[in-house]
Design a protein around this motif. Structure first.
Motif, PDB file in Angstrom:
ATOM      1  N   MET A 286      15.006  39.687   9.854  1.00  0.00           N
ATOM      2  CA  MET A 286      15.455  38.444   9.218  1.00  0.00           C
ATOM      3  C   MET A 286      16.834  38.037   9.713  1.00  0.00           C
ATOM      4  SD  MET A 286      14.036  38.818   5.385  1.00  0.00           S
ATOM      5  CE  MET A 286      13.892  40.568   5.332  1.00  0.00           C
ATOM      6  N   MET A 287      17.723  39.021   9.892  1.00  0.00           N
ATOM      7  CA  MET A 287      19.068  38.675  10.350  1.00  0.00           C
ATOM      8  C   MET A 287      19.009  38.058  11.741  1.00  0.00           C
ATOM      9  SD  MET A 287      22.416  40.969  11.034  1.00  0.00           S
ATOM     10  CE  MET A 287      22.095  41.077  12.768  1.00  0.00           C
TER      11      MET A 287
ATOM     12  N   SER B 132       4.272  38.249   5.199  1.00  0.00           N
ATOM     13  CA  SER B 132       5.282  37.300   5.670  1.00  0.00           C
ATOM     14  C   SER B 132       6.011  37.830   6.893  1.00  0.00           C
ATOM     15  CB  SER B 132       6.258  36.883   4.572  1.00  0.00           C
ATOM     16  OG  SER B 132       6.337  37.831   3.571  1.00  0.00           O
ATOM     17  N   VAL B 133       6.183  39.145   6.981  1.00  0.00           N
ATOM     18  CA  VAL B 133       6.797  39.690   8.194  1.00  0.00           C
ATOM     19  C   VAL B 133       5.878  39.459   9.387  1.00  0.00           C
ATOM     20  CG1 VAL B 133       7.529  41.809   9.328  1.00  0.00           C
ATOM     21  CG2 VAL B 133       8.195  41.374   6.987  1.00  0.00           C
ATOM     22  N   PHE B 134       4.580  39.567   9.151  1.00  0.00           N
ATOM     23  CA  PHE B 134       3.631  39.336  10.238  1.00  0.00           C
ATOM     24  C   PHE B 134       3.703  37.883  10.715  1.00  0.00           C
ATOM     25  CE2 PHE B 134      -0.838  38.664  11.734  1.00  0.00           C
ATOM     26  CZ  PHE B 134      -0.710  39.459  12.858  1.00  0.00           C
ATOM     27  N   VAL B 135       3.821  36.965   9.771  1.00  0.00           N
ATOM     28  CA  VAL B 135       3.961  35.555  10.153  1.00  0.00           C
ATOM     29  C   VAL B 135       5.252  35.350  10.946  1.00  0.00           C
ATOM     30  CG1 VAL B 135       4.225  33.224   9.274  1.00  0.00           C
ATOM     31  CG2 VAL B 135       2.597  34.756   8.207  1.00  0.00           C
ATOM     32  N   LEU B 136       6.310  36.018  10.513  1.00  0.00           N
ATOM     33  CA  LEU B 136       7.581  35.936  11.233  1.00  0.00           C
ATOM     34  C   LEU B 136       7.408  36.432  12.665  1.00  0.00           C
ATOM     35  CD1 LEU B 136      10.585  35.287  10.857  1.00  0.00           C
ATOM     36  CD2 LEU B 136      10.949  37.653  10.266  1.00  0.00           C
ATOM     37  N   PHE B 137       6.662  37.519  12.810  1.00  0.00           N
ATOM     38  CA  PHE B 137       6.396  38.072  14.135  1.00  0.00           C
ATOM     39  C   PHE B 137       5.684  37.040  15.007  1.00  0.00           C
ATOM     40  CE2 PHE B 137       3.665  40.924  16.838  1.00  0.00           C
ATOM     41  CZ  PHE B 137       4.707  41.403  17.620  1.00  0.00           C
TER      42      PHE B 137
ATOM     43  N   LEU C  42      14.954  25.788  14.112  1.00  0.00           N
ATOM     44  CA  LEU C  42      15.444  25.213  12.863  1.00  0.00           C
ATOM     45  C   LEU C  42      14.294  24.814  11.953  1.00  0.00           C
ATOM     46  CD1 LEU C  42      18.550  23.182  13.994  1.00  0.00           C
ATOM     47  CD2 LEU C  42      18.436  25.372  12.845  1.00  0.00           C
ATOM     48  N   VAL C  43      13.243  24.229  12.536  1.00  0.00           N
ATOM     49  CA  VAL C  43      12.078  23.892  11.711  1.00  0.00           C
ATOM     50  C   VAL C  43      11.526  25.154  11.070  1.00  0.00           C
ATOM     51  CG1 VAL C  43       9.707  23.036  11.776  1.00  0.00           C
ATOM     52  CG2 VAL C  43      11.480  21.847  13.030  1.00  0.00           C
ATOM     53  N   GLY C  44      11.456  26.229  11.868  1.00  0.00           N
ATOM     54  CA  GLY C  44      10.967  27.487  11.339  1.00  0.00           C
ATOM     55  C   GLY C  44      11.877  28.024  10.242  1.00  0.00           C
ATOM     56  N   PHE C  45      13.184  27.887  10.461  1.00  0.00           N
ATOM     57  CA  PHE C  45      14.152  28.418   9.503  1.00  0.00           C
ATOM     58  C   PHE C  45      14.004  27.737   8.147  1.00  0.00           C
ATOM     59  CE2 PHE C  45      18.555  29.096   7.922  1.00  0.00           C
ATOM     60  CZ  PHE C  45      18.534  30.474   7.989  1.00  0.00           C
ATOM     61  N   VAL C  46      13.795  26.423   8.193  1.00  0.00           N
ATOM     62  CA  VAL C  46      13.603  25.691   6.946  1.00  0.00           C
ATOM     63  C   VAL C  46      12.297  26.121   6.280  1.00  0.00           C
ATOM     64  CG1 VAL C  46      13.295  23.404   5.968  1.00  0.00           C
ATOM     65  CG2 VAL C  46      14.916  23.742   7.807  1.00  0.00           C
ATOM     66  N   ASN C  47      11.312  26.475   7.120  1.00  0.00           N
ATOM     67  CA  ASN C  47       9.993  26.773   6.588  1.00  0.00           C
ATOM     68  C   ASN C  47       9.827  28.199   6.096  1.00  0.00           C
ATOM     69  OD1 ASN C  47       7.743  24.762   6.581  1.00  0.00           O
ATOM     70  ND2 ASN C  47       8.789  24.248   8.473  1.00  0.00           N
ATOM     71  N   ILE C  48      10.685  29.089   6.578  1.00  0.00           N
ATOM     72  CA  ILE C  48      10.495  30.502   6.218  1.00  0.00           C
ATOM     73  C   ILE C  48      10.488  30.714   4.699  1.00  0.00           C
ATOM     74  CG2 ILE C  48      11.682  32.730   6.242  1.00  0.00           C
ATOM     75  CD1 ILE C  48      12.087  32.336   9.201  1.00  0.00           C
ATOM     76  N   PRO C  49      11.442  30.133   3.958  1.00  0.00           N
ATOM     77  CA  PRO C  49      11.381  30.326   2.501  1.00  0.00           C
ATOM     78  C   PRO C  49      10.074  29.802   1.898  1.00  0.00           C
ATOM     79  CG  PRO C  49      13.470  29.352   3.140  1.00  0.00           C
ATOM     80  CD  PRO C  49      12.619  29.350   4.349  1.00  0.00           C
ATOM     81  N   ILE C  50       9.604  28.670   2.429  1.00  0.00           N
ATOM     82  CA  ILE C  50       8.349  28.112   1.909  1.00  0.00           C
ATOM     83  C   ILE C  50       7.195  29.063   2.199  1.00  0.00           C
ATOM     84  CG2 ILE C  50       6.757  26.182   2.071  1.00  0.00           C
ATOM     85  CD1 ILE C  50       9.042  24.435   2.789  1.00  0.00           C
TER      86      ILE C  50
END
Lengths: 219, 253, 213
Positions: free
Chosen positions: B73-74, B136-141, B169-177
């Motif tokens: 995440m960092m 969610s970690v898998f989606v991040l991957f 940035l689009v991803g960053f905004v979407n990660i919490p969602i």
């Protein structure tokens, strides 16, 4: 802006337009599922809403890469970029036209496919309603991917790869709302309203990101 | 490289790649050394710590898993900050930073997934559970891999940097969602019996090794990131030299 | 109305294409940008149109009939590609652009039929754009300049692939535009058949390109 909407709709109807391809793809995907899982009507009724949603998700992504690429290839994108009209608005209208041409037919076709899946009336109604609200969100967030990949000659597959993870929330709440409608204890409204909220949120963030990407990509 | 003009007085002086390289040359051995020391202490403590009364030996996986998950995440946050640098300040080093961080982020995320899976086998009896965190970690991957694919698909580095900055940035905004929706989805489907990592409290006996390992992993990330940035800068210099060579050959002919 | 460009430099990828280009054009004047292939003519025009960010320098349109933030808002850009959809008829294409462009303050575009007649192709506007020959397509792209009023025309190789008659027709269009007080900037190898034009000769930037790396 209405002129742009009308032109894009006309283009999608003419030869080479993508309007029908999406629905055909949707129907084909849904039609092959029973061959994979077997013709058990009870099972199909149970997974039907999910199948319809996944089929619609994939079909909405189909042809999304051409949203700006076609404009770029014939030089129209340059002229769209130059105008006084905010680019975000132009992108928004193009998304709207794309949804009307490819997303709406999916929504209209879904009740028919619901019958194939042995779904009952409530399930069919809920699926159609959630698709109506959810597919625009996929188009909007997909537009961001299309804008980012506009300069890539073979961007089609990449757009899907980039957009699918972002579209997961739409899928989750779309399917949740349908199941909430079928199964009694769970309330239908909360997931449905979240789906609406997602739609509105993506309607802002998608065009903004796509417009920024298009500005940066022009050279 | 000893001219006084290369001294870094302000943070903005880092904008100059030459100064940045000079700084990296000084800093990286220290960073690497610190990382090694921290790992030595952290690993020793991890193996010396007592077994958990429930989880037994497998608790030690946590000392790798949690820091890797934290870094996954960092690293995305670092990339989002770099993306801002690219889009707002048009900072060439920000391009490099974002590009260098993506494979690292993917790597740490993969480590988190693999260790999570290894831990899950004895604990849950299966390699993979569609648990909210794992999912969610898998989606991040997947998002990291998409970013890397996008970067590789574009040949002009400046444009690739801008395109990926927007996507980041689009991803960053979407990660919490995404995280929120995955959790919602999970509570809907989850059987209640799954053991969660976050117990009510962590015993200090586990906390210390965990903190030190987390710090060690963070330092490892910065070491690798700085070195990857250096490599990327050198790679771009080589590209510039090659282009010069091509042009001067054309003029001589 | 005056168009003022000051100290323009532009970069494509890592390469500096040109640097420190300044000029000034008043209404009714045309500027011919000349130079060898690769000297940066197209790049200069794209910078003027706002399609490519300048590395340094500014472009301003002073004393225009309506305030503009970017020159592109007040300009027509005719690039290498025609910006017309092959699947739509010529009339549909031009009607769309007329509606989408809208007129800039201080002038009005002609109607679609008249524009098609002016470029000498009256009677085939009902055909799909894709059916036309390359020369006809180019002429129809020129008709696009007429359907909405823009004081500035930015033309990149406008008459490539055109025969002599069409070139003469286009020279007439530009002359008419200038006589309405417009500005034209054209990059071209061929003489446009216009008299008394100012010229800007691009030599290309041959020195070592500075790079941040």
């Amino acid at each position: 802006m209405i002129a742009l909407l009308a032109r894009d709709l006309k283009l999608s109807m003419r030869a080479g337009g993508g309007a029908l391809i999406g629905v055909l793809f949707f129907m084909t995907v849904v039609a092959v599922i029973p061959f994979g899982v077997g013709p058990d009507l009870n099972l199909l009724a149970r997974i039907g809403p999910a199948i319809l949603w996944i089929g619609a998700l994939l079909a909405s992504l189909l042809g999304l890469d051409r949203l700006f690429q076609a404009e770029r290839e014939d030089g129209s994108l340059d002229l769209l970029l130059m105008q006084e009209t905010p680019l975000v608005l132009t992108v928004f209208v193009k998304c709207l036209a794309h949804w009307l041409a490819t997303g709406l037919p999916l929504v209209i076709a879904s009740p028919l496919l619901g019958l194939f899946m042995n779904m009952d009336e409530v399930a069919i109604g809920a699926t159609t309603l959630t698709l109506l609200v959810g597919t625009p969100a996929i188009t909007f967030i997909g537009a961001a991917g299309a804008g980012i990949a506009v300069a890539l000659p073979r961007g089609g597959l990449l757009v899907s790869i980039l957009v699918l993870p972002l579209a997961i929330p739409v899928l989750i709440f779309g399917v949740s709302a349908v199941y909430a409608a079928i199964q009694d204890p769970a309330p239908f409204l909360p997931p449905f309203l979240i789906l609406v909220a997602l739609n509105l949120f993506f309607a802002v963030i998608g065009p903004v990101a796509a417009a920024a990407a298009l500005r940066l990509s022009s050279d | 490289m000893s001219e006084p003009s290369l001294a870094i007085r302000k943070f903005s002086d880092l904008a100059n790649p030459t100064r940045f390289l000079a700084l990296v040359a000084i800093v990286w051995p220290w960073l690497a050394g610190l990382t090694v020391c921290l790992f030595a202490v952290g690993l020793y403590l991890s193996f010396a710590s007592v077994d958990d009364y429930q989880q037994g030996q497998t608790v030690r996986i946590m000392y790798v898993h949690v820091p890797a998950a934290w870094l996954s995440m960092m690293c995305y946050t670092v990339m989002a900050l770099s993306a801002l640098g690219t889009l707002v300040w048009r900072h060439p080093l920000a391009d490099v930073s974002a590009k260098a961080a993506a494979p690292l982020g993917a790597g740490f995320t993969l480590v988190a997934l693999i260790t999570g899976s290894l831990w899950g086998k004895p604990m849950w009896g299966t390699w993979w559970v569609w648990d909210a965190r794992l999912t969610s970690v898998f989606v991040l991957f997947l998002m990291y891999l998409g970013l890397i694919a996008l970067n590789r698909a574009m040949d002009d580095p400046t444009r690739a940097a801008k395109a990926s900055a927007i996507l980041i940035l689009v991803g960053f905004v979407n990660i919490p969602i995404i995280k929120f929706s995955v959790e919602w989805w999970n509570t809907l489907h989850q059987p209640a019996s799954v053991i969660r990592m976050d117990g009510p409290t962590i015993d200090p006996a586990f906390l210390w090794p965990l903190l030190i390992m987390a710090f060690a992993f963070t330092m490892l990330f910065f070491t690798l990131h700085v070195l990857a940035m250096r490599n990327e800068i050198l790679r771009r210099r080589i590209a510039v030299l090659r282009r010069h060579a091509a042009r001067s050959a054309g003029e001589a002919a | 109305m005056r168009l003022v460009a000051e100290g323009l430099s532009a970069r494509r990828g890592e390469d500096l294409i040109f640097r420190d280009i300044s000029f000034e054009i008043a209404g009714g004047e045309a500027l011919l940008v000349k130079g060898a292939n690769g000297s940066g003519k197209s790049t200069l025009l794209r910078v003027l149109a706002g399609l490519l960010a300048a590395e340094a320098g500014t472009v301003r349109l002073l004393a225009a009939t309506q305030p503009v933030e970017r020159l592109g808002e007040a300009a027509h850009y005719l690039g290498h590609r025609n910006a017309m959809k092959r699947e739509l008829t010529v009339e549909e294409n031009l009607t769309f652009w007329k509606a989408f462009f809208g007129d800039f303050a201080g002038g009005a575009g002609v109607c679609v039929d008249e524009a098609v007649d002016t470029v000498g192709l009256g009677g085939i506007a009902h055909l799909p754009f894709g059916y036309l020959s390359a020369g006809q397509q180019r002429r129809m792209a020129m008709a696009k300049l007429l359907v909405a009023w823009r004081p500035v025309w930015i033309l990149d190789e406008p008459t490539a692939a055109l025969d002599v008659a069409a070139e003469r027709m286009f020279a007439g269009l530009v002359t008419a535009h200038l006589s309405r007080g417009g500005i034209a900037i054209a990059a071209t190898h061929q003489p446009l058949g216009l008299e008394g034009l100012r010229e800007l000769r691009m030599t290309g930037f041959t020195g070592a390109a500075e790079t941040v790396w």
